[in-house]
Every structure is written in C-alpha cells, then in structure tokens.
Design a protein around this motif. Structure first.
Motif, PDB file in Angstrom:
ATOM      1  N   ASP A 120       0.869  -1.138  -0.025  1.00 23.77           N
ATOM      2  CA  ASP A 120      -0.018  -0.021   0.012  1.00 23.77           C
ATOM      3  C   ASP A 120       0.780   1.150   0.081  1.00 23.77           C
ATOM      4  O   ASP A 120       1.925   0.946   0.319  1.00 23.77           O
ATOM      5  CB  ASP A 120      -1.039  -0.079   1.196  1.00 23.77           C
ATOM      6  CG  ASP A 120      -1.904  -1.334   1.528  1.00 23.77           C
ATOM      7  OD1 ASP A 120      -2.375  -1.650   0.193  1.00 23.77           O
ATOM      8  OD2 ASP A 120      -2.287  -1.556   2.461  1.00 23.77           O
ATOM      9  N   PRO A 121       0.510   2.434  -0.335  1.00 24.90           N
ATOM     10  CA  PRO A 121       1.144   3.777  -0.139  1.00 24.90           C
ATOM     11  C   PRO A 121       1.453   3.957   1.150  1.00 24.90           C
ATOM     12  O   PRO A 121       0.871   3.397   2.231  1.00 24.90           O
ATOM     13  CB  PRO A 121       0.026   4.589  -0.552  1.00 24.90           C
ATOM     14  CG  PRO A 121      -1.026   4.003  -1.644  1.00 24.90           C
ATOM     15  CD  PRO A 121      -0.856   2.919  -0.846  1.00 24.90           C
ATOM     16  N   ILE A 122       2.914   4.517   1.388  1.00 21.13           N
ATOM     17  CA  ILE A 122       3.202   4.657   2.771  1.00 21.13           C
ATOM     18  C   ILE A 122       3.046   5.991   3.264  1.00 21.13           C
ATOM     19  O   ILE A 122       2.496   6.027   4.340  1.00 21.13           O
ATOM     20  CB  ILE A 122       4.780   4.114   2.918  1.00 21.13           C
ATOM     21  CG1 ILE A 122       4.924   2.658   2.566  1.00 21.13           C
ATOM     22  CG2 ILE A 122       5.150   4.513   4.293  1.00 21.13           C
ATOM     23  CD1 ILE A 122       6.283   2.253   2.537  1.00 21.13           C
ATOM     24  N   ARG A 123       3.635   7.016   2.377  1.00 21.28           N
ATOM     25  CA  ARG A 123       3.663   8.472   2.972  1.00 21.28           C
ATOM     26  C   ARG A 123       2.270   9.142   2.860  1.00 21.28           C
ATOM     27  O   ARG A 123       1.951   9.790   3.843  1.00 21.28           O
ATOM     28  CB  ARG A 123       4.442   9.228   1.910  1.00 21.28           C
ATOM     29  CG  ARG A 123       4.564  10.647   2.100  1.00 21.28           C
ATOM     30  CD  ARG A 123       5.521  11.168   1.028  1.00 21.28           C
ATOM     31  NE  ARG A 123       4.976  11.212  -0.364  1.00 21.28           N
ATOM     32  CZ  ARG A 123       5.622  11.354  -1.342  1.00 21.28           C
ATOM     33  NH1 ARG A 123       6.921  11.542  -1.353  1.00 21.28           N
ATOM     34  NH2 ARG A 123       5.136  11.136  -2.614  1.00 21.28           N
ATOM     35  N   LEU A 201       0.856   2.941  -8.566  1.00 29.06           N
ATOM     36  CA  LEU A 201       2.047   3.384  -9.320  1.00 29.06           C
ATOM     37  C   LEU A 201       1.951   5.097  -9.449  1.00 29.06           C
ATOM     38  O   LEU A 201       2.621   5.517  -9.268  1.00 29.06           O
ATOM     39  CB  LEU A 201       2.218   2.476 -10.534  1.00 29.06           C
ATOM     40  CG  LEU A 201       3.699   3.020 -11.157  1.00 29.06           C
ATOM     41  CD1 LEU A 201       4.332   1.576 -12.089  1.00 29.06           C
ATOM     42  CD2 LEU A 201       3.769   4.093 -12.121  1.00 29.06           C
ATOM     43  N   ARG A 202       0.645   5.558 -10.102  1.00 28.03           N
ATOM     44  CA  ARG A 202       0.662   6.495 -10.523  1.00 28.03           C
ATOM     45  C   ARG A 202       0.568   7.454  -9.210  1.00 28.03           C
ATOM     46  O   ARG A 202       1.196   8.535  -9.176  1.00 28.03           O
ATOM     47  CB  ARG A 202      -0.537   6.875 -11.205  1.00 28.03           C
ATOM     48  CG  ARG A 202      -0.624   6.471 -12.752  1.00 28.03           C
ATOM     49  CD  ARG A 202      -1.658   7.104 -13.581  1.00 28.03           C
ATOM     50  NE  ARG A 202      -2.915   6.261 -13.451  1.00 28.03           N
ATOM     51  CZ  ARG A 202      -3.503   5.026 -13.777  1.00 28.03           C
ATOM     52  NH1 ARG A 202      -2.782   4.540 -14.608  1.00 28.03           N
ATOM     53  NH2 ARG A 202      -4.714   4.769 -13.375  1.00 28.03           N
ATOM     54  N   TYR A 203      -0.334   7.076  -8.443  1.00 27.16           N
ATOM     55  CA  TYR A 203      -0.501   7.602  -6.905  1.00 27.16           C
ATOM     56  C   TYR A 203       0.796   7.812  -6.344  1.00 27.16           C
ATOM     57  O   TYR A 203       1.105   9.066  -5.819  1.00 27.16           O
ATOM     58  CB  TYR A 203      -1.413   7.082  -6.079  1.00 27.16           C
ATOM     59  CG  TYR A 203      -1.883   7.782  -4.844  1.00 27.16           C
ATOM     60  CD1 TYR A 203      -2.693   8.507  -4.718  1.00 27.16           C
ATOM     61  CD2 TYR A 203      -1.114   7.175  -3.669  1.00 27.16           C
ATOM     62  CE1 TYR A 203      -3.252   9.319  -3.741  1.00 27.16           C
ATOM     63  CE2 TYR A 203      -1.539   7.787  -2.482  1.00 27.16           C
ATOM     64  CZ  TYR A 203      -2.517   8.884  -2.632  1.00 27.16           C
ATOM     65  OH  TYR A 203      -2.899   9.327  -1.250  1.00 27.16           O
ATOM     66  N   MET A 204       1.573   6.943  -6.194  1.00 31.26           N
ATOM     67  CA  MET A 204       2.985   7.027  -5.390  1.00 31.26           C
ATOM     68  C   MET A 204       4.107   7.903  -6.062  1.00 31.26           C
ATOM     69  O   MET A 204       4.982   8.536  -5.431  1.00 31.26           O
ATOM     70  CB  MET A 204       3.258   5.824  -5.030  1.00 31.26           C
ATOM     71  CG  MET A 204       2.272   4.920  -4.170  1.00 31.26           C
ATOM     72  SD  MET A 204       2.923   3.506  -3.297  1.00 31.26           S
ATOM     73  CE  MET A 204       4.276   3.874  -2.376  1.00 31.26           C
ATOM     74  N   GLY A 214       9.941   0.969 -12.344  1.00 32.56           N
ATOM     75  CA  GLY A 214       8.641   0.627 -11.602  1.00 32.56           C
ATOM     76  C   GLY A 214       8.075  -0.521 -12.394  1.00 32.56           C
ATOM     77  O   GLY A 214       7.661  -0.287 -13.640  1.00 32.56           O
ATOM     78  N   VAL A 215       7.671  -1.357 -11.712  1.00 35.73           N
ATOM     79  CA  VAL A 215       7.084  -2.731 -12.435  1.00 35.73           C
ATOM     80  C   VAL A 215       5.790  -3.023 -11.717  1.00 35.73           C
ATOM     81  O   VAL A 215       5.535  -3.023 -10.549  1.00 35.73           O
ATOM     82  CB  VAL A 215       7.760  -3.786 -12.484  1.00 35.73           C
ATOM     83  CG1 VAL A 215       7.183  -4.914 -13.100  1.00 35.73           C
ATOM     84  CG2 VAL A 215       9.388  -3.481 -13.086  1.00 35.73           C
ATOM     85  N   VAL A 216       4.601  -3.099 -12.213  1.00 39.18           N
ATOM     86  CA  VAL A 216       3.446  -3.499 -11.912  1.00 39.18           C
ATOM     87  C   VAL A 216       3.375  -5.392 -11.796  1.00 39.18           C
ATOM     88  O   VAL A 216       3.371  -5.816 -12.838  1.00 39.18           O
ATOM     89  CB  VAL A 216       2.115  -3.014 -12.610  1.00 39.18           C
ATOM     90  CG1 VAL A 216       0.895  -3.672 -11.861  1.00 39.18           C
ATOM     91  CG2 VAL A 216       2.092  -1.564 -12.610  1.00 39.18           C
ATOM     92  N   LEU A 217       3.104  -5.725 -10.674  1.00 39.55           N
ATOM     93  CA  LEU A 217       3.170  -6.937 -10.526  1.00 39.55           C
ATOM     94  C   LEU A 217       1.794  -7.607  -9.620  1.00 39.55           C
ATOM     95  O   LEU A 217       1.795  -7.148  -8.384  1.00 39.55           O
ATOM     96  CB  LEU A 217       4.162  -7.899  -9.760  1.00 39.55           C
ATOM     97  CG  LEU A 217       5.553  -7.950 -10.376  1.00 39.55           C
ATOM     98  CD1 LEU A 217       6.707  -8.706  -9.325  1.00 39.55           C
ATOM     99  CD2 LEU A 217       5.532  -8.705 -11.756  1.00 39.55           C
ATOM    100  N   ARG A 218       0.588  -7.743 -10.292  1.00 40.24           N
ATOM    101  CA  ARG A 218      -0.523  -8.125  -9.646  1.00 40.24           C
ATOM    102  C   ARG A 218      -0.557  -9.149  -8.725  1.00 40.24           C
ATOM    103  O   ARG A 218       0.226 -10.079  -8.559  1.00 40.24           O
ATOM    104  CB  ARG A 218      -1.801  -8.285 -10.637  1.00 40.24           C
ATOM    105  CG  ARG A 218      -1.853  -7.242 -11.579  1.00 40.24           C
ATOM    106  CD  ARG A 218      -3.223  -7.075 -12.362  1.00 40.24           C
ATOM    107  NE  ARG A 218      -3.039  -6.196 -13.421  1.00 40.24           N
ATOM    108  CZ  ARG A 218      -3.060  -5.116 -13.475  1.00 40.24           C
ATOM    109  NH1 ARG A 218      -3.641  -4.681 -12.167  1.00 40.24           N
ATOM    110  NH2 ARG A 218      -3.438  -4.168 -14.445  1.00 40.24           N
ATOM    111  N   ASN A 333      -9.123   4.353  -7.092  1.00 40.32           N
ATOM    112  CA  ASN A 333      -8.925   3.673  -6.302  1.00 40.32           C
ATOM    113  C   ASN A 333      -7.679   2.946  -6.325  1.00 40.32           C
ATOM    114  O   ASN A 333      -7.138   2.644  -7.476  1.00 40.32           O
ATOM    115  CB  ASN A 333      -9.917   2.359  -6.290  1.00 40.32           C
ATOM    116  CG  ASN A 333      -9.689   1.332  -5.053  1.00 40.32           C
ATOM    117  OD1 ASN A 333      -8.889   1.671  -4.295  1.00 40.32           O
ATOM    118  ND2 ASN A 333     -10.086   0.047  -5.254  1.00 40.32           N
ATOM    119  N   VAL A 334      -6.754   3.168  -5.488  1.00 41.57           N
ATOM    120  CA  VAL A 334      -5.299   2.843  -5.400  1.00 41.57           C
ATOM    121  C   VAL A 334      -4.948   1.586  -4.979  1.00 41.57           C
ATOM    122  O   VAL A 334      -3.833   1.333  -4.854  1.00 41.57           O
ATOM    123  CB  VAL A 334      -4.429   4.251  -5.029  1.00 41.57           C
ATOM    124  CG1 VAL A 334      -4.772   5.363  -5.587  1.00 41.57           C
ATOM    125  CG2 VAL A 334      -4.525   4.140  -3.504  1.00 41.57           C
TER     126      VAL A 334
END
Length: 421
Positions: A120-123, A201-204, A214-218, A333-334
C-alpha cells in the motif's frame, strides 16, 4: 547465481495478505530465496493459520526479535554478516520498516541491488489521511482538503487550527515524517520498485520519473491450493461470501442497508439467500447487523485458515468484494485487495462494490464481474435481479488466468530479477 535475500515481516505460517502474496510469488519463481522473517508476533494478521506447503526454493530465517523496530535492526545486522552471500535484496511492505532496513542496507552497501515491493502507499495512505491519525485535518497539504471551498482555504482560523493540531500531535508529525522518508528513500534509491496496480504506481510516483524501475506485479492465486471438488448449488438458497477485512472506511454498511430494504419489501429473503462474512469486521458493521435486524440473512464468521477460505470461495454462489470509498482523497482507487486475486482463482461470479475509477475497477470489468457503486438503492436492485429474478453472469476465465501465481512469478523473474543479474 546467489540466493536472493527477502526481508519480510510476514511469511507463512503467519496468516496475512502480505504473507500470502509473498509466498505465492516466491514459491513459483525460478530463483532461490532466503526470507528473513519472524514467527513470534501475530500483529496485523489472522494468527498462525497459514496451511500451505513449504516452497522448495525458499529458506526461512527466523529473527529473535518480536517488535518491528528491533526486527529491522536485526535484519540489517544479518545482511552485514552475510553480505557476500547475496547480490540482491528484496524488501516488502507492509510494514514500512522493511523498506527502512532496505534503505540503510543500500546506503551502506551501494553495490547490492535493491528491490522494494509496496503493498500500500506509505507516505500518503488514503486510510490514514481519512482517519486523521497522523495528518492535520486543517492542512492544505492533506489530500482530503483538495476540493474544499475557497472559504475554508482562506479562513484565518484554518492555519491557527493547523498549528494547534501540530503542537498537540508531535508524535503523529514525527511518524508522518518518518513514513515520508521511508517511501521517498525507497522510490529514489531502489533499483526496482514493485507495485500491485497501475493506479497505485501513478499515485505514489506522482511527477517523478521512475526511469523504467517501476513494475506492476498483480496479486495472484495458486490453482493448486483450491479444493478439487467442483462447485455444487446447495438447495434454493443463494450463498454470498465475503472474505477479508472490513473497517470504518472499507465498510459493508451500504450492502447491509440494501439488505434491510430488500427484506422489508420481500420478507422471504432469509429463505432465499444468506450472506457469510469470514474475517475481521468493524464494530460499526457488527452493530449495524443488529440494528437493522438482518441477522437472519447476514452471518459473521470468525477468521478461518487460508485453505478453508479458498474452499468457501469455491463453494459460493456469489463472491462479494468491497473496496473502501476513498474519493475524499483521490479520484481513483489505488488499492488492489489480495483476496480479489483469490476470487479470480475460485472462478465464481463476483459482486463488487467499489469506486468506478481505478485499476481495480478496470480489472473487475475485464473479468466480467458485476460492478456496483456505494448507492444503497443500486445494490438493492442488483440483489433483486440476482435473488428473485435469477440473474447470473459469466466470468472471463481466460483473462483471470493472467492472475495465476505461475504467470505473475514468471513476470517478476523476467522484468524484476533478471535485469539486475
């Protein structure tokens, strides 16, 4: 090649989403891993009920520490003592302290390749922004105020209230700065960044150029873990099953209110359908079941083992997916819930209550799921069509196969690990 060191607070038999995701990914990879983990703390999990076979290519190294900060320090010491054994380190969050350890290892040993995987996003986690635990509700840097009126923005009292909030919540401010440093450090210094969906990815990443890192692994499902018995309908009563966790943001209240209205107009609803919830549920949702008098339709069950949850998913007539409404923070939704991949693996029809924008909604549409908003009336009408008029849907099995652990792990091997060798 050398083994890869994975620093992960969660790993089986600890039963948590992160443990499951990590296990399914590593166990189907063609590379060998040492997982530095712990088995002393059940915090943020469903306990030690992960009944999955051991992976032949994974060796677990159990820490002595049982609190997260001491554990992270121990992970750093372990790598320093065995630095010649590893060329690659992967850190996985949550919790964010895993990336904190990775950042310190990278700075001390710059030649090591670092893979940072984000759950999940951290910041700026939307749940924390909405909960007000570590962000001032009066700050214009808080995303929940992004659409506030000009009157709110220009109010002379707003900055005063912000200062007062900050002075009263110094520990929260300190934690927020710590989380900021962890996420920023990982995004800037990791050689590869793993995200579980494109919206995340876009949000962070924001305006940062990740330069192909950056790689998207579902999240994935393992077909071998499901029961071999095919689904059979149990009489005339439809079985709706929800697996996972509910809280004050990710809540079933719209569904419960829809069930209440449906029961009021169609009293024989308890004879036609049942809604089973397995996992943790908020006090507000529990209270709503009693207050709305729907306990004869909605049944809350205690958490079960992972393999049992897959059996329940396979036996369901419909699987219910619920996402938190985080539109106060972001238009899309992120989050991508780990259980959603397990739903795809079960192959049963999915009723999803979620935000219309975001990668999760796009995936659900492509999978053939029934997407609903948070509108009580819309949910009620959908239930009428399903329960009383026999509506059914066909899921897109060909698309959902792309979420199998074998496929996702092969993608990790090819796009994440191989370029670092």
């Amino acid at each position: 090649m050398k083994r890869i060191l994975v620093i992960s607070w969660f790993y089986p038999p600890i039963n948590s989403s992160e443990a499951l995701v990590t296990y399914k990914l590593l166990s189907h990879s063609r590379y060998a891993y040492d997982v530095f983990t712990q088995k002393r703390s059940d915090a943020w999990s469903y306990g030690r009920s992960m009944d999955v076979p051991e992976a032949e290519n994974v060796c677990c190294i159990e820490a002595e520490s049982d609190d997260i900060r001491s554990w992270a320090e121990e992970a750093i010491r372990y790598f320093a003592a065995h630095r010649d054994d590893y060329d690659i380190v992967m850190t996985r969050s949550m919790p964010p302290e895993c990336h904190q350890a990775g950042l310190r290892i990278k700075k001390r040993f710059p030649k090591v390749k670092w893979i940072a995987s984000f759950g999940d996003p951290i910041r700026e986690n939307p749940y924390e922004l909405m909960g007000g635990a570590i962000w001032s509700p009066y700050s214009m840097k808080n995303r929940i105020n992004r659409n506030r009126s000009l009157r709110f923005r220009l109010s002379p009292l707003r900055p005063v209230k912000h200062v007062l909030w900050t002075l009263r919540h110094l520990k929260a401010v300190q934690r927020r700065r710590e989380l900021d440093a962890i996420e920023t450090g990982a995004i800037r210094h990791a050689d590869r960044l793993i995200f579980n969906n494109t919206s995340q990815l876009r949000y962070m990443s924001g305006n940062l150029d990740l330069k192909g890192r950056g790689v998207v692994l579902r999240h994935s499902f393992d077909p071998a873990l499901y029961p071999s018995i095919p689904h059979k309908k149990n009489g005339n009563k439809l079985r709706f099953v929800f697996l996972g966790q509910l809280n004050t943001v990710r809540t079933a209240l719209p569904l419960f209110h829809a069930i209440e209205r449906l029961k009021a107009s169609l009293p024989d609803l308890p004879d036609r359908a049942e809604f089973l919830f397995f996992g943790d549920i908020s006090d507000a949702d529990l209270a709503a079941i009693l207050r709305l008098d729907i306990g004869d339709v909605v049944h809350f069950k205690k958490p079960i083992s992972y393999r049992q949850s897959l059996a329940e998913a396979a036996a369901a007539d419909w699987l219910v997916h619920i996402d938190g409404n985080i539109s106060a923070v972001t238009e899309e939704n992120v989050f991508f819930a780990g259980k959603l991949a397990d739903y795809f693996g079960a192959g049963r029809p999915i009723l999803a209550i979620t935000m219309p924008k975001g990668d999760t909604a796009d995936c659900l549409r492509r999978a053939g799921a029934l997407l609903l908003s948070y509108s009580v009336n819309e949910i009620k009408q959908a239930l009428v069509q399903i329960i009383f008029r026999g509506m059914n849907i066909s899921m897109n099995e060909a698309y959902m196969k792309g979420f199998s652990s074998q496929y996702v792990a092969a993608m990790m091997d090819e796009k994440v690990v191989k370029p670092l060798l």
